[in-house]
Design a protein around this motif. Structure first.
Motif, PDB file in Angstrom:
ATOM      1  N   ILE A   1      15.458  -7.249 -25.569  1.00  0.00           N
ATOM      2  CA  ILE A   1      17.053  -7.168 -25.645  1.00  0.00           C
ATOM      3  C   ILE A   1      17.490  -7.822 -27.246  1.00  0.00           C
ATOM      4  CG2 ILE A   1      18.886  -8.757 -24.891  1.00  0.00           C
ATOM      5  CD1 ILE A   1      17.490  -9.008 -22.169  1.00  0.00           C
ATOM      6  N   MET A   2      16.632  -8.454 -27.957  1.00  0.00           N
ATOM      7  CA  MET A   2      17.244  -8.898 -29.071  1.00  0.00           C
ATOM      8  C   MET A   2      16.759  -7.737 -30.185  1.00  0.00           C
ATOM      9  SD  MET A   2      15.251 -12.568 -29.725  1.00  0.00           S
ATOM     10  CE  MET A   2      15.667 -12.597 -31.307  1.00  0.00           C
ATOM     11  N   TYR A   3      15.751  -6.771 -29.899  1.00  0.00           N
ATOM     12  CA  TYR A   3      15.620  -5.722 -30.789  1.00  0.00           C
ATOM     13  C   TYR A   3      16.869  -4.690 -30.554  1.00  0.00           C
ATOM     14  CZ  TYR A   3      13.560  -1.856 -33.255  1.00  0.00           C
ATOM     15  OH  TYR A   3      13.130  -0.844 -34.273  1.00  0.00           O
ATOM     16  N   ARG A   4      17.513  -4.764 -29.465  1.00  0.00           N
ATOM     17  CA  ARG A   4      18.517  -3.724 -29.011  1.00  0.00           C
ATOM     18  C   ARG A   4      19.901  -4.323 -29.559  1.00  0.00           C
ATOM     19  NH1 ARG A   4      21.474   0.598 -28.773  1.00  0.00           N
ATOM     20  NH2 ARG A   4      23.293   0.289 -27.223  1.00  0.00           N
ATOM     21  N   PHE A   5      19.990  -5.731 -29.456  1.00  0.00           N
ATOM     22  CA  PHE A   5      21.232  -6.229 -30.051  1.00  0.00           C
ATOM     23  C   PHE A   5      21.156  -6.426 -31.346  1.00  0.00           C
ATOM     24  CE2 PHE A   5      22.090  -7.356 -25.745  1.00  0.00           C
ATOM     25  CZ  PHE A   5      23.603  -7.621 -25.899  1.00  0.00           C
ATOM     26  N   LEU A   6      20.282  -6.296 -32.253  1.00  0.00           N
ATOM     27  CA  LEU A   6      20.112  -6.306 -33.864  1.00  0.00           C
ATOM     28  C   LEU A   6      20.841  -5.159 -34.375  1.00  0.00           C
ATOM     29  CD1 LEU A   6      16.464  -7.449 -34.821  1.00  0.00           C
ATOM     30  CD2 LEU A   6      18.772  -8.449 -35.230  1.00  0.00           C
ATOM     31  N   PHE A   7      20.656  -3.908 -33.647  1.00  0.00           N
ATOM     32  CA  PHE A   7      21.354  -2.620 -34.040  1.00  0.00           C
ATOM     33  C   PHE A   7      22.958  -2.703 -33.932  1.00  0.00           C
ATOM     34  CE2 PHE A   7      16.866  -1.295 -33.586  1.00  0.00           C
ATOM     35  CZ  PHE A   7      16.622  -0.450 -34.843  1.00  0.00           C
ATOM     36  N   ILE A   8      22.943  -3.363 -32.816  1.00  0.00           N
ATOM     37  CA  ILE A   8      24.535  -3.524 -32.228  1.00  0.00           C
ATOM     38  C   ILE A   8      25.246  -4.281 -33.358  1.00  0.00           C
ATOM     39  CG2 ILE A   8      26.141  -4.450 -30.625  1.00  0.00           C
ATOM     40  CD1 ILE A   8      24.135  -3.512 -28.314  1.00  0.00           C
ATOM     41  N   LEU A   9      24.537  -5.477 -33.883  1.00  0.00           N
ATOM     42  CA  LEU A   9      25.056  -6.560 -34.686  1.00  0.00           C
ATOM     43  C   LEU A   9      25.230  -5.602 -36.045  1.00  0.00           C
ATOM     44  CD1 LEU A   9      23.402  -9.860 -33.974  1.00  0.00           C
ATOM     45  CD2 LEU A   9      25.815  -9.272 -33.668  1.00  0.00           C
TER      46      LEU A   9
ATOM     47  N   ALA B   1      29.287  -4.885 -37.715  1.00  0.00           N
ATOM     48  CA  ALA B   1      29.414  -5.622 -39.178  1.00  0.00           C
ATOM     49  C   ALA B   1      29.589  -4.585 -40.044  1.00  0.00           C
ATOM     50  CB  ALA B   1      28.196  -6.473 -39.413  1.00  0.00           C
ATOM     51  N   ASN B   2      29.084  -3.328 -40.116  1.00  0.00           N
ATOM     52  CA  ASN B   2      29.076  -2.257 -41.022  1.00  0.00           C
ATOM     53  C   ASN B   2      30.525  -1.547 -40.641  1.00  0.00           C
ATOM     54  OD1 ASN B   2      28.169  -0.137 -43.220  1.00  0.00           O
ATOM     55  ND2 ASN B   2      28.552   0.968 -41.454  1.00  0.00           N
ATOM     56  N   ASN B   3      30.843  -1.340 -39.365  1.00  0.00           N
ATOM     57  CA  ASN B   3      32.072  -0.681 -39.125  1.00  0.00           C
ATOM     58  C   ASN B   3      33.309  -1.719 -39.474  1.00  0.00           C
ATOM     59  OD1 ASN B   3      30.714   1.567 -38.025  1.00  0.00           O
ATOM     60  ND2 ASN B   3      30.897   0.601 -35.994  1.00  0.00           N
ATOM     61  N   MET B   4      33.170  -2.785 -39.330  1.00  0.00           N
ATOM     62  CA  MET B   4      34.391  -3.949 -39.734  1.00  0.00           C
ATOM     63  C   MET B   4      34.386  -3.967 -41.164  1.00  0.00           C
ATOM     64  SD  MET B   4      34.076  -6.729 -36.610  1.00  0.00           S
ATOM     65  CE  MET B   4      35.511  -7.496 -37.349  1.00  0.00           C
TER      66      MET B   4
ATOM     67  N   PHE C   1      30.958 -11.978 -33.068  1.00  0.00           N
ATOM     68  CA  PHE C   1      30.228 -12.597 -31.814  1.00  0.00           C
ATOM     69  C   PHE C   1      31.009 -12.348 -30.779  1.00  0.00           C
ATOM     70  CE2 PHE C   1      31.129 -16.335 -29.190  1.00  0.00           C
ATOM     71  CZ  PHE C   1      30.009 -16.735 -28.696  1.00  0.00           C
ATOM     72  N   ILE C   2      32.641 -11.934 -30.849  1.00  0.00           N
ATOM     73  CA  ILE C   2      33.199 -11.545 -29.664  1.00  0.00           C
ATOM     74  C   ILE C   2      32.882 -10.250 -29.019  1.00  0.00           C
ATOM     75  CG2 ILE C   2      35.540 -11.007 -29.000  1.00  0.00           C
ATOM     76  CD1 ILE C   2      36.524 -12.829 -30.866  1.00  0.00           C
ATOM     77  N   LYS C   3      32.250  -9.348 -30.106  1.00  0.00           N
ATOM     78  CA  LYS C   3      32.228  -7.951 -29.578  1.00  0.00           C
ATOM     79  C   LYS C   3      30.813  -7.813 -29.094  1.00  0.00           C
ATOM     80  CE  LYS C   3      35.355  -5.372 -32.594  1.00  0.00           C
ATOM     81  NZ  LYS C   3      35.784  -4.693 -31.578  1.00  0.00           N
ATOM     82  N   THR C   4      29.823  -8.915 -29.573  1.00  0.00           N
ATOM     83  CA  THR C   4      28.453  -8.900 -28.970  1.00  0.00           C
ATOM     84  C   THR C   4      28.411  -9.355 -27.509  1.00  0.00           C
ATOM     85  OG1 THR C   4      27.796  -9.264 -31.278  1.00  0.00           O
ATOM     86  CG2 THR C   4      26.260  -9.927 -29.374  1.00  0.00           C
ATOM     87  N   MET C   5      29.152 -10.238 -27.405  1.00  0.00           N
ATOM     88  CA  MET C   5      29.331 -11.013 -25.943  1.00  0.00           C
ATOM     89  C   MET C   5      30.035  -9.786 -24.913  1.00  0.00           C
ATOM     90  SD  MET C   5      28.110 -13.792 -26.133  1.00  0.00           S
ATOM     91  CE  MET C   5      28.421 -14.222 -24.319  1.00  0.00           C
ATOM     92  N   GLN C   6      30.973  -9.140 -25.557  1.00  0.00           N
ATOM     93  CA  GLN C   6      31.558  -8.129 -24.846  1.00  0.00           C
ATOM     94  C   GLN C   6      30.517  -7.002 -24.429  1.00  0.00           C
ATOM     95  OE1 GLN C   6      34.687  -6.568 -26.835  1.00  0.00           O
ATOM     96  NE2 GLN C   6      36.207  -8.183 -26.272  1.00  0.00           N
TER      97      GLN C   6
END
Length: 268
Positions: A162-170, A174-177, A205-210
């Motif tokens: 799960i952490m590996y998956r969320f690293l790419f999401i983060l 961050a890059n898009n923003m 943080f907000i988008k990661t929780m979503q």
């Protein structure tokens, strides 16, 4: 950079080899690099670099980028290892190489500290070369299969997945923003950079929780029963040439270390 490393782990020339063998070989070399003399560690660093760049055909610029980024942590600790601070009235150290005076204090660089960081640097490079070999040659999914095979608890594997998956999401968020802020005239000036970076952190943080809630709902809708099943391990064959080279190389390094220790003991 993480996406590039993940892509190279699937496209490298050593991908078809058994992940268990690759991990076992790298771990054995890692243990050897931790226990041996600096000369042996330097040989290990060169040999593992040859495996990564030469045999796995990983581009040298990505390999050096990973090694260099990891060495930045070592560089940040160098002053604490080299520089000694003493009162100006203290007796000089016979191992001092250079001294600097600041008010009532004396900053000195000692040969002992330089020798220490030299030994640490060689050990760090050797260890990083072993870890980089696993990182570039073995996909994360196969690494999880190896850990599952050696009886690592399932809870640990699920957290890693799960952490590996969320690293790419983060990184993607961050890059898009960051690009969106730049396109609107943001990230200019020191104060504006601090403000915009704080906004990125909050929104991440907000988008990661979503995304986490979406992932949880998706798992539940697919019948998740508090247990993520890993793909079955496949023992791929290893060419005889790689086995022979690894066995001979490891044996020669071990014998050379024994010879060095025996000579040092005889001199002592």
């Amino acid at each position: 950079m993480m996406k590039r490393i993940d892509s190279l782990s699937y496209k490298n020339a050593l991908r078809p080899l058994s992940p268990m063998w690759k991990c076992g070989f790298a771990v054995a070399m890692l243990l050897l690099s931790y226990l041996t003399h600096p000369a042996i560690q330097a040989v290990i660093a060169v040999w593992m670099t040859l495996w990564t760049i030469g045999y796995a055909r990983v581009p040298i610029k990505y390999y050096l980028t990973v090694i260099g980024a990891a060495c930045l942590f070592f560089v940040s600790s160098v002053p604490a290892l080299v520089v000694e601070i003493r009162p100006l009235q203290a007796l000089p150290d016979i191992h001092e190489v250079a001294t600097f005076t600041f008010i009532d204090w004396k900053l000195s660089v000692t040969s002992t500290g330089l020798l220490l960081i030299g030994k640490l640097f060689v050990r760090i490079i050797a260890s990083l070369s072993c870890v980089s070999f696993i990182m570039f040659s073995t996909p994360f999914s196969e690494l999880l299969q190896v850990l599952h095979k050696v009886r690592v608890p399932k809870l640990v594997l699920e957290i890693m997945l799960i952490m590996y998956r969320f690293l790419f999401i983060l990184f993607e968020i961050a890059n898009n923003m960051y690009v969106a802020q730049q396109s609107r005239g943001g990230q200019t000036g020191f104060q504006n950079r601090l403000k915009d970076t704080a906004i990125i952190i909050v929104q991440m943080f907000i988008k990661t929780m979503q995304r986490y809630k979406s992932l949880s709902n998706g798992l539940v809708s697919r019948g998740f029963t508090d247990d993520i099943h890993m793909a079955p391990y496949r023992a791929n064959p290893v060419p005889f040439r790689y086995k022979l080279e690894s066995y001979i190389g490891f044996t020669m390094l071990l014998l050379l270390e024994i010879w060095l220790r025996w000579n040092w003991r005889s001199i002592g």
